[in-house]
Write a protein that holds these residues in place. Structure first.
Motif, short mmCIF file in Angstrom:
data_model
loop_
_atom_site.label_atom_id
_atom_site.label_comp_id
_atom_site.label_asym_id
_atom_site.label_seq_id
_atom_site.Cartn_x
_atom_site.Cartn_y
_atom_site.Cartn_z
N SER A 87 44.87 44.62 34.16
CA SER A 87 45.01 43.95 35.46
C SER A 87 43.67 43.44 35.98
O SER A 87 43.62 42.43 36.70
CB SER A 87 45.65 44.91 36.48
OG SER A 87 44.89 46.09 36.61
N TYR A 130 43.23 40.05 34.65
CA TYR A 130 44.12 39.11 35.33
C TYR A 130 43.50 38.66 36.65
O TYR A 130 43.45 37.46 36.95
CB TYR A 130 45.47 39.77 35.57
CG TYR A 130 46.35 39.02 36.54
CD1 TYR A 130 46.93 37.81 36.19
CD2 TYR A 130 46.61 39.53 37.81
CE1 TYR A 130 47.74 37.11 37.08
CE2 TYR A 130 47.42 38.84 38.71
CZ TYR A 130 47.99 37.64 38.34
OH TYR A 130 48.78 36.95 39.23
N SER A 148 47.52 38.37 30.09
CA SER A 148 47.87 38.81 31.45
C SER A 148 49.37 39.07 31.58
O SER A 148 49.78 40.01 32.27
CB SER A 148 47.43 37.76 32.48
OG SER A 148 46.03 37.61 32.46
N LEU A 175 50.52 42.82 32.79
CA LEU A 175 51.15 43.09 34.09
C LEU A 175 52.52 43.74 33.95
O LEU A 175 53.12 44.15 34.96
CB LEU A 175 51.27 41.80 34.90
CG LEU A 175 49.97 41.22 35.43
CD1 LEU A 175 50.24 40.05 36.36
CD2 LEU A 175 49.14 42.28 36.16
N ASN A 223 46.70 49.49 39.36
CA ASN A 223 47.00 48.12 38.93
C ASN A 223 46.55 47.12 39.99
O ASN A 223 45.82 46.16 39.69
CB ASN A 223 48.51 48.00 38.67
CG ASN A 223 48.91 46.60 38.25
OD1 ASN A 223 48.31 46.00 37.38
ND2 ASN A 223 49.94 46.07 38.90
N ILE A 236 43.16 44.55 40.08
CA ILE A 236 43.35 43.10 40.23
C ILE A 236 42.40 42.57 41.30
O ILE A 236 41.70 41.57 41.10
CB ILE A 236 44.81 42.77 40.61
CG1 ILE A 236 45.74 43.01 39.42
CG2 ILE A 236 44.93 41.31 41.06
CD1 ILE A 236 47.21 42.80 39.74
#
Length: 528
Positions: A40, A43, A150, A154, A177, A181
């Protein structure tokens, strides 16, 4: 309590496996942190990292075109290439989400996270070396590969975190998570500053950085356990599950935990991994699926991407110098990270449902204020400051609940055999909505101007209303509790199969009692 006495009941001090209060272990924290670092975090980093070098990348596109064809690239064509570079990330994410069910079934949750690092390293090489190779195609392909990474991350990461976490801290561990991010977004903003890598001679190093978190995860995660539920219920590896339980719980005797997962396995409606079609056709899970679709769609359609679009313009209108704006924008990443951390600390006290409803409601409120302030921005010199304050409030509201809880909910609303299919559906909705926002928002902004935020206000209100009437609280509940919460709205009564499962669990309890392993107040997880 007598030695060997198993007490399974609903209490905020019980663990996920119901065995009294459990302290958080270093193994659990390391698994959550390093699992999220290579997943994450990357991402989030990719959401912000393309902003700083955008002008330099477009210049590179023009220079490469000149070298190939002897004429400058047209303005429309460079805009199209840049749009493809940005939006193809979501297409890769959709492909990654479609692969998750197969990968998690074949190589497990941890194995999927480890394999996923290959995509991150390949993407880092393509993006970092594209300039040297004089190939803008490498940048586009690299963004696509990073999107695949990603998309897998996720879905696989929340699944892994939900299955290794004790019940009383399932939400807090799941929020790793969201926190990573936000931290990834903030890192991308910091490294994109001119003092670091946000220069024409250094922008390719912004993408080379992608390999570092992936390599760190590859160095640490192999030495941490796989999900014990996966090992026991899908691989039938009792020795491996026992070892994983010991590591995550920090104790030697885990026989009770093993017996409870065995009981959960006996109570499942199906012993094989369900497909997406089977999940969609199961009437007992109809409203769980609808809830995941609604929350994940609202996660992308609530307007946070539009906020990033407006931030620089509002600061510019406030009179801030162009070279100062990137530093002020850092406050958005800082607020985002702080709100996510606070949410992770309070989620087990407040619950998922209140945080989600509050988050969407607060976003709707501040979107309304922002619309008013933007319309009066030219009349009062101090109005842009109020607009920027609203932007910070929208970001904080998003990260307080809607920014991470949808991923936690997806893992909590479904039993083991349906969970991979549920994450595939959630991933598809997430990435399709992400692509739709990127495609449609420029047209919305052009036609509605500042009133575009009213569209997001409506989305947030509808999401909050749906969650208020439909979503039960899942905090510290077993899967059978959560299923029973949906039983009435699904209109699926407790059938003979479930009664047989309960009798089987009771028979197992009686057998343990005869062997000197007393079990009382049993509240086993089963499926509707």
């Amino acid at each position: 309590m007598k030695p060997g006495h198993l007490r399974l009941q609903k209490s905020t001090n019980d663990s996920a496996w119901g065995i009294g209060p459990q302290r958080i272990t270093a193994c659990l924290v390391n698994a959550a942190f390093f699992g999220a670092l290579g997943s994450s975090y990357l991402y989030g980093y990719n959401l912000s990292v393309v902003n700083a070098p955008a002008l330099y990348i477009k210049t590179f596109y023009n220079k490469t075109w000149m070298e190939r064809y002897g004429e400058p690239i047209g303005a429309d064509l460079v805009t199209m290439l840049w749009s493809i570079t940005v939006s193809i990330f979501a297409i890769g994410g959709l492909l990654g989400a479609l692969c998750v069910t197969l990968l998690t079934k074949l190589i497990g949750r941890k194995g999927t996270l480890l394999l996923n690092n290959v995509f991150a390293v390949i993407a880092a090489l393509l993006l970092a070396l594209g300039e040297k190779a004089r190939s803008f195609e490498m940048l586009i392909i690299g963004r696509f590969v990073m999107g695949v990474d990603s998309g897998i991350a996720l879905s696989a990461l929340p699944m892994y975190l939900g299955e290794i976490s004790p019940r009383h801290m399932r939400g807090s561990i799941g929020q790793f998570n969201s926190i990573l991010i936000c931290l990834g977004v903030f890192t991308g903003q910091v490294l994109g500053l001119p003092e670091f890598l946000g220069q024409e001679s250094r922008w390719n190093f912004l993408f080379a950085f992608l390999a570092l978190p992936a390599l760190l995860q590859l160095c640490v995660l192999p030495f941490l356990p796989e999900s014990p539920r996966f090992l026991l219920m899908e691989r039938r590896d009792e020795a491996g599950a026992e070892k994983a339980f010991r590591a995550f719980l920090g104790k030697k005797d885990v026989s009770k935990e093993l017996e409870e997962v065995h009981a959960e396995s006996r109570a499942q409606n199906t012993l094989h991994m369900a497909s997406v079609t089977e999940l969609l056709l199961n009437p007992a899970l109809r409203w769980q699926v609808i809830t995941v679709v609604v929350t994940m769609a609202c996660y992308q359609l609530c307007g946070l991407n539009a906020i990033w679009y407006y931030t620089n313009g509002i600061l510019r209108d406030s009179g801030f110098a162009e070279n100062v704006i990137p530093y002020i924008v850092l406050s958005t990443g800082g607020i985002e990270t702080l709100a996510a951390i606070v949410s992770g600390l309070v989620i087990e006290r407040i619950g998922r449902r209140p945080l989600l409803i509050f988050g969407f409601s607060a976003m709707a409120f501040f979107f309304g204020l922002l619309t008013v302030f933007l319309n009066f921005q030219d009349q009062y010199s101090w109005m842009p400051y109020l607009s920027f304050t609203c932007i910070l409030a929208v970001i904080a509201s998003f990260c307080s609940g809607p920014g991470g809880i949808p991923f936690v909910l997806t893992g909590e609303l479904f039993e083991q055999s349906y969970r991979p299919a549920a994450f595939m559906i959630a991933g598809i909705v997430n990435w399709v909505a992400n692509f739709a926002v990127g495609l449609l928002f420029p047209f919305m902004q052009e036609s509605l101007q500042t009133y575009a935020f009213l569209v997001f206000l409506v989305v947030c209100v509808l999401g909050a209303v749906y969650l208020y009437f439909i979503l039960p609280e899942t905090k510290n509940k077993t899967f059978v509790d959560i299923s029973q919460s949906f039983a009435k709205i699904n209109k699926v009564p407790l059938g003979d199969k479930e009664i047989e499962n309960e009798l089987a669990i009771k028979a197992g309890s009686k057998e343990m009692e005869e062997n000197g392993k007393v079990m009382s107040d049993v509240e086993m997880e089963s499926s509707l």
